[in-house]
Design a protein around this motif. Sequence first.
Motif, PDB file in Angstrom:
ATOM      1  N   THR A 110       0.863  -1.184   0.000  1.00 14.87           N
ATOM      2  CA  THR A 110       0.000   0.000   0.000  1.00 14.87           C
ATOM      3  C   THR A 110       0.899   1.234   0.000  1.00 14.87           C
ATOM      4  N   GLU A 111       0.282   2.404  -0.112  1.00 12.03           N
ATOM      5  CA  GLU A 111       1.053   3.644  -0.043  1.00 12.03           C
ATOM      6  C   GLU A 111       1.742   3.809   1.303  1.00 12.03           C
ATOM      7  N   ASP A 112       1.130   3.263   2.355  1.00  8.62           N
ATOM      8  CA  ASP A 112       1.652   3.433   3.712  1.00  8.62           C
ATOM      9  C   ASP A 112       2.534   2.282   4.175  1.00  8.62           C
ATOM     10  N   GLY A 113       2.737   1.270   3.350  1.00 11.90           N
ATOM     11  CA  GLY A 113       3.546   0.117   3.764  1.00 11.90           C
ATOM     12  C   GLY A 113       2.970  -1.165   3.223  1.00 11.90           C
ATOM     13  N   THR A 114       2.662  -2.083   4.133  1.00 13.05           N
ATOM     14  CA  THR A 114       2.130  -3.385   3.754  1.00 13.05           C
ATOM     15  C   THR A 114       0.878  -3.678   4.557  1.00 13.05           C
ATOM     16  N   GLU A 115      -0.209  -3.969   3.849  1.00 11.83           N
ATOM     17  CA  GLU A 115      -1.403  -4.447   4.539  1.00 11.83           C
ATOM     18  C   GLU A 115      -1.185  -5.927   4.822  1.00 11.83           C
ATOM     19  N   VAL A 116      -1.308  -6.297   6.097  1.00 15.94           N
ATOM     20  CA  VAL A 116      -1.116  -7.672   6.533  1.00 15.94           C
ATOM     21  C   VAL A 116      -2.464  -8.209   6.994  1.00 15.94           C
ATOM     22  N   VAL A 117      -2.869  -9.331   6.429  1.00 20.12           N
ATOM     23  CA  VAL A 117      -4.059 -10.041   6.881  1.00 20.12           C
ATOM     24  C   VAL A 117      -3.589 -11.404   7.340  1.00 20.12           C
ATOM     25  N   VAL A 118      -3.929 -11.774   8.568  1.00 19.96           N
ATOM     26  CA  VAL A 118      -3.607 -13.108   9.079  1.00 19.96           C
ATOM     27  C   VAL A 118      -4.910 -13.745   9.544  1.00 19.96           C
ATOM     28  N   GLU A 119      -5.115 -14.990   9.127  1.00 17.99           N
ATOM     29  CA  GLU A 119      -6.303 -15.731   9.519  1.00 17.99           C
ATOM     30  C   GLU A 119      -5.888 -17.085  10.064  1.00 17.99           C
ATOM     31  N   ASN A 120      -6.568 -17.496  11.126  1.00 18.51           N
ATOM     32  CA  ASN A 120      -6.327 -18.790  11.755  1.00 18.51           C
ATOM     33  C   ASN A 120      -7.603 -19.610  11.730  1.00 18.51           C
ATOM     34  N   ALA A 121      -7.501 -20.833  11.255  1.00 18.28           N
ATOM     35  CA  ALA A 121      -8.594 -21.793  11.345  1.00 18.28           C
ATOM     36  C   ALA A 121      -8.078 -22.942  12.200  1.00 18.28           C
ATOM     37  N   VAL A 122      -8.762 -23.203  13.314  1.00 14.90           N
ATOM     38  CA  VAL A 122      -8.310 -24.186  14.289  1.00 14.90           C
ATOM     39  C   VAL A 122      -9.305 -25.330  14.356  1.00 14.90           C
ATOM     40  N   ARG A 123      -8.745 -26.531  14.394  1.00 15.34           N
ATOM     41  CA  ARG A 123      -9.563 -27.728  14.620  1.00 15.34           C
ATOM     42  C   ARG A 123      -9.023 -28.406  15.863  1.00 15.34           C
ATOM     43  N   ALA A 124      -9.877 -28.517  16.884  1.00 15.16           N
ATOM     44  CA  ALA A 124      -9.478 -29.126  18.148  1.00 15.16           C
ATOM     45  C   ALA A 124     -10.709 -29.383  18.990  1.00 15.16           C
ATOM     46  N   ASP A 125     -10.603 -30.330  19.907  1.00 16.34           N
ATOM     47  CA  ASP A 125     -11.726 -30.627  20.786  1.00 16.34           C
ATOM     48  C   ASP A 125     -12.024 -29.489  21.752  1.00 16.34           C
ATOM     49  N   ALA A 126     -10.975 -28.854  22.312  1.00 16.38           N
ATOM     50  CA  ALA A 126     -11.202 -27.819  23.326  1.00 16.38           C
ATOM     51  C   ALA A 126     -12.066 -26.672  22.799  1.00 16.38           C
ATOM     52  N   PRO A 127     -11.762 -26.079  21.633  1.00 18.97           N
ATOM     53  CA  PRO A 127     -12.649 -25.006  21.154  1.00 18.97           C
ATOM     54  C   PRO A 127     -14.078 -25.480  20.914  1.00 18.97           C
ATOM     55  N   ARG A 128     -14.247 -26.720  20.447  1.00 18.52           N
ATOM     56  CA  ARG A 128     -15.598 -27.244  20.222  1.00 18.52           C
ATOM     57  C   ARG A 128     -16.360 -27.308  21.541  1.00 18.52           C
ATOM     58  N   ARG A 129     -15.701 -27.824  22.598  1.00 16.45           N
ATOM     59  CA  ARG A 129     -16.377 -27.952  23.897  1.00 16.45           C
ATOM     60  C   ARG A 129     -16.721 -26.580  24.460  1.00 16.45           C
ATOM     61  N   VAL A 130     -15.781 -25.647  24.409  1.00 13.11           N
ATOM     62  CA  VAL A 130     -16.032 -24.313  24.954  1.00 13.11           C
ATOM     63  C   VAL A 130     -17.145 -23.627  24.177  1.00 13.11           C
ATOM     64  N   ARG A 131     -17.110 -23.735  22.835  1.00 11.89           N
ATOM     65  CA  ARG A 131     -18.129 -23.076  22.016  1.00 11.89           C
ATOM     66  C   ARG A 131     -19.505 -23.660  22.296  1.00 11.89           C
ATOM     67  N   ALA A 132     -19.571 -24.967  22.501  1.00 12.20           N
ATOM     68  CA  ALA A 132     -20.864 -25.598  22.757  1.00 12.20           C
ATOM     69  C   ALA A 132     -21.470 -25.094  24.065  1.00 12.20           C
ATOM     70  N   ASP A 133     -20.613 -24.757  25.042  1.00  8.79           N
ATOM     71  CA  ASP A 133     -21.093 -24.292  26.337  1.00  8.79           C
ATOM     72  C   ASP A 133     -21.227 -22.776  26.418  1.00  8.79           C
ATOM     73  N   ALA A 134     -20.758 -22.052  25.410  1.00  8.27           N
ATOM     74  CA  ALA A 134     -20.707 -20.585  25.477  1.00  8.27           C
ATOM     75  C   ALA A 134     -22.096 -19.983  25.301  1.00  8.27           C
ATOM     76  N   PRO A 135     -22.427 -18.993  26.125  1.00  6.43           N
ATOM     77  CA  PRO A 135     -23.684 -18.272  25.889  1.00  6.43           C
ATOM     78  C   PRO A 135     -23.558 -17.440  24.621  1.00  6.43           C
ATOM     79  N   ARG A 136     -24.468 -17.582  23.715  1.00 10.06           N
ATOM     80  CA  ARG A 136     -24.396 -16.938  22.405  1.00 10.06           C
ATOM     81  C   ARG A 136     -24.347 -15.402  22.439  1.00 10.06           C
ATOM     82  N   PRO A 137     -25.072 -14.725  23.326  1.00 14.84           N
ATOM     83  CA  PRO A 137     -25.047 -13.258  23.251  1.00 14.84           C
ATOM     84  C   PRO A 137     -23.666 -12.660  23.530  1.00 14.84           C
ATOM     85  N   PHE A 138     -22.780 -13.417  24.159  1.00 22.70           N
ATOM     86  CA  PHE A 138     -21.482 -12.871  24.545  1.00 22.70           C
ATOM     87  C   PHE A 138     -20.355 -13.332  23.641  1.00 22.70           C
TER      88      PHE A 138
END
Length: 169
Positions: A110-138
């Motif tokens: 870019t004119e100001d330097g470099t636009e950096v985009v980083v994305e992470n896709a994770v597959r694991a049991d822990a995020p699945r368990r936490v997400r299943a128990d997470a209250p959706r509004p938060f």
Amino acid sequence: MYDTSDSHPDIHWPSGFSPADADSFHRAQAVVPGPPERAFQLLTDVANWPKWVPGCEEVSSVTLAQTFEVVWAGHLFEVFVGESVPPRRIGWLGIGGGVMLYQAWLLTGTEDGTEVVVENAVRADAPRRVRADAPRPFGNPSDAWAERLNELWLAQLDKLSQPLPDPAP
């Protein structure tokens, strides 16, 4: 799983690791000083990761190899480079500690330097368990660690992308 429209359209995902397949997904974006070549060089200088990558304790390779090992947060990860297109994009799959993570970096001048985009896709049991128990509004608390990791990577990349000071006369 996550909506694939959350991902940058120029990120290339390997089979099984798109946001739609992820148990946790996060995207971070920043503009850092310097050209894409400098940012790419910093990201692929794996020997120096322990100096600036949060939680990185050891890397088994002094150069970016197709596969190498990383000790991160006390866990051994085997890393497979999935894509390397200097100086525009890099992506790697890390497997270890009960986690499979694909991290994709997109670097655009870019004119100001470099636009950096980083994305992470994770597959694991822990995020699945936490997400299943997470209250959706938060939101999804299992994504907090990925958000923090991305913020730290980008902050360090910004710091390392700063021009070197002029040597004293």
